[in-house]
Design a protein around this motif. Structure first.
Motif, PDB file in Angstrom:
ATOM      1  N   VAL A  71       0.847  -1.199   0.000  1.00 13.84           N
ATOM      2  CA  VAL A  71       0.000   0.000   0.000  1.00 13.84           C
ATOM      3  C   VAL A  71       0.879   1.244   0.000  1.00 13.84           C
ATOM      4  O   VAL A  71       0.622   2.196  -0.748  1.00 13.84           O
ATOM      5  CB  VAL A  71      -0.972  -0.007   1.202  1.00 13.84           C
ATOM      6  N   LEU A  72       1.927   1.238   0.820  1.00 19.58           N
ATOM      7  CA  LEU A  72       2.854   2.375   0.857  1.00 19.58           C
ATOM      8  C   LEU A  72       3.533   2.593  -0.488  1.00 19.58           C
ATOM      9  O   LEU A  72       3.744   3.731  -0.908  1.00 19.58           O
ATOM     10  CB  LEU A  72       3.935   2.143   1.914  1.00 19.58           C
ATOM     11  N   ALA A  73       3.862   1.505  -1.166  1.00 22.16           N
ATOM     12  CA  ALA A  73       4.542   1.589  -2.454  1.00 22.16           C
ATOM     13  C   ALA A  73       3.575   1.874  -3.594  1.00 22.16           C
ATOM     14  O   ALA A  73       4.000   1.976  -4.748  1.00 22.16           O
ATOM     15  CB  ALA A  73       5.293   0.293  -2.719  1.00 22.16           C
ATOM     16  N   ARG A  74       2.294   1.977  -3.247  1.00 21.39           N
ATOM     17  CA  ARG A  74       1.249   2.212  -4.250  1.00 21.39           C
ATOM     18  C   ARG A  74       1.270   1.141  -5.343  1.00 21.39           C
ATOM     19  O   ARG A  74       1.203   1.423  -6.536  1.00 21.39           O
ATOM     20  CB  ARG A  74       1.349   3.598  -4.838  1.00 21.39           C
ATOM     21  N   ALA A  75       1.388  -0.102  -4.887  1.00 21.19           N
ATOM     22  CA  ALA A  75       1.384  -1.247  -5.798  1.00 21.19           C
ATOM     23  C   ALA A  75      -0.020  -1.425  -6.381  1.00 21.19           C
ATOM     24  O   ALA A  75      -0.979  -0.777  -5.949  1.00 21.19           O
ATOM     25  CB  ALA A  75       1.805  -2.506  -5.043  1.00 21.19           C
ATOM     26  N   THR A  76      -0.117  -2.328  -7.320  1.00 22.28           N
ATOM     27  CA  THR A  76      -1.417  -2.578  -7.939  1.00 22.28           C
ATOM     28  C   THR A  76      -2.380  -3.191  -6.938  1.00 22.28           C
ATOM     29  O   THR A  76      -1.959  -3.846  -5.982  1.00 22.28           O
ATOM     30  CB  THR A  76      -1.273  -3.534  -9.135  1.00 22.28           C
ATOM     31  N   LYS A  77      -3.646  -2.997  -7.178  1.00 20.84           N
ATOM     32  CA  LYS A  77      -4.677  -3.556  -6.309  1.00 20.84           C
ATOM     33  C   LYS A  77      -4.563  -5.073  -6.271  1.00 20.84           C
ATOM     34  O   LYS A  77      -4.737  -5.695  -5.235  1.00 20.84           O
ATOM     35  CB  LYS A  77      -6.063  -3.133  -6.777  1.00 20.84           C
ATOM     36  N   ARG A  78      -4.230  -5.670  -7.398  1.00 23.17           N
ATOM     37  CA  ARG A  78      -4.099  -7.128  -7.464  1.00 23.17           C
ATOM     38  C   ARG A  78      -2.999  -7.627  -6.520  1.00 23.17           C
ATOM     39  O   ARG A  78      -3.185  -8.595  -5.794  1.00 23.17           O
ATOM     40  CB  ARG A  78      -3.807  -7.562  -8.893  1.00 23.17           C
ATOM     41  N   ALA A  79      -1.858  -6.973  -6.511  1.00 25.91           N
ATOM     42  CA  ALA A  79      -0.754  -7.380  -5.632  1.00 25.91           C
ATOM     43  C   ALA A  79      -1.157  -7.250  -4.163  1.00 25.91           C
ATOM     44  O   ALA A  79      -0.872  -8.131  -3.347  1.00 25.91           O
ATOM     45  CB  ALA A  79       0.487  -6.542  -5.923  1.00 25.91           C
ATOM     46  N   ILE A  80      -1.818  -6.168  -3.841  1.00 27.77           N
ATOM     47  CA  ILE A  80      -2.273  -5.953  -2.463  1.00 27.77           C
ATOM     48  C   ILE A  80      -3.295  -7.018  -2.076  1.00 27.77           C
ATOM     49  O   ILE A  80      -3.221  -7.603  -0.991  1.00 27.77           O
ATOM     50  CB  ILE A  80      -2.850  -4.531  -2.305  1.00 27.77           C
ATOM     51  N   ASP A  81      -4.234  -7.280  -2.962  1.00 25.74           N
ATOM     52  CA  ASP A  81      -5.263  -8.287  -2.688  1.00 25.74           C
ATOM     53  C   ASP A  81      -4.668  -9.682  -2.505  1.00 25.74           C
ATOM     54  O   ASP A  81      -5.089 -10.430  -1.622  1.00 25.74           O
ATOM     55  CB  ASP A  81      -6.302  -8.321  -3.805  1.00 25.74           C
TER      56      ASP A  81
END
Length: 100
Positions: A71-81
């Motif tokens: 989340v801090l790195a503003r990764a893709t939603k898919r990676a976070i999920d």
């Protein structure tokens, strides 16, 4: 009639970085804590069940820390999920091993 997704709460948007840092710090702390706090049940089990009881909870918190870092790195939603669902799976495995 078209529906649009609900807007994110303003608080979360304004404090995204602080919330992610807090989640990261707390999650890392709990991951380390659960490496040392092992349920008594681990001593009476063997194999995969014992391993899951010993390390499953720590793995769950480490995955939650990874989620916060993404989340801090503003990764893709898919990676976070993916990391969030993996944390849930790790916790489910820990609970199953503990209760069986």
């Amino acid at each position: 009639m078209t529906t649009s997704p609900a807007p994110r709460p303003r608080f979360v948007e304004r404090h995204r970085t602080a919330l992610a840092v807090g989640g990261l710090v707390v999650s890392l702390g709990l991951a380390v804590l659960w490496l040392f706090v092992v349920p008594e049940r681990a001593a009476s089990t063997t194999g995969v069940q014992s391993w899951l009881i010993r390390f499953g909870h720590s793995i769950c918190w480490a995955l939650l820390a990874t989620t916060a870092a993404l989340v801090l790195a503003r990764a893709t939603k898919r990676a976070i999920d993916v990391t969030a669902w993996a944390a849930l799976a790790a916790y489910a495995a820990f609970l199953a091993a503990t209760l069986l």
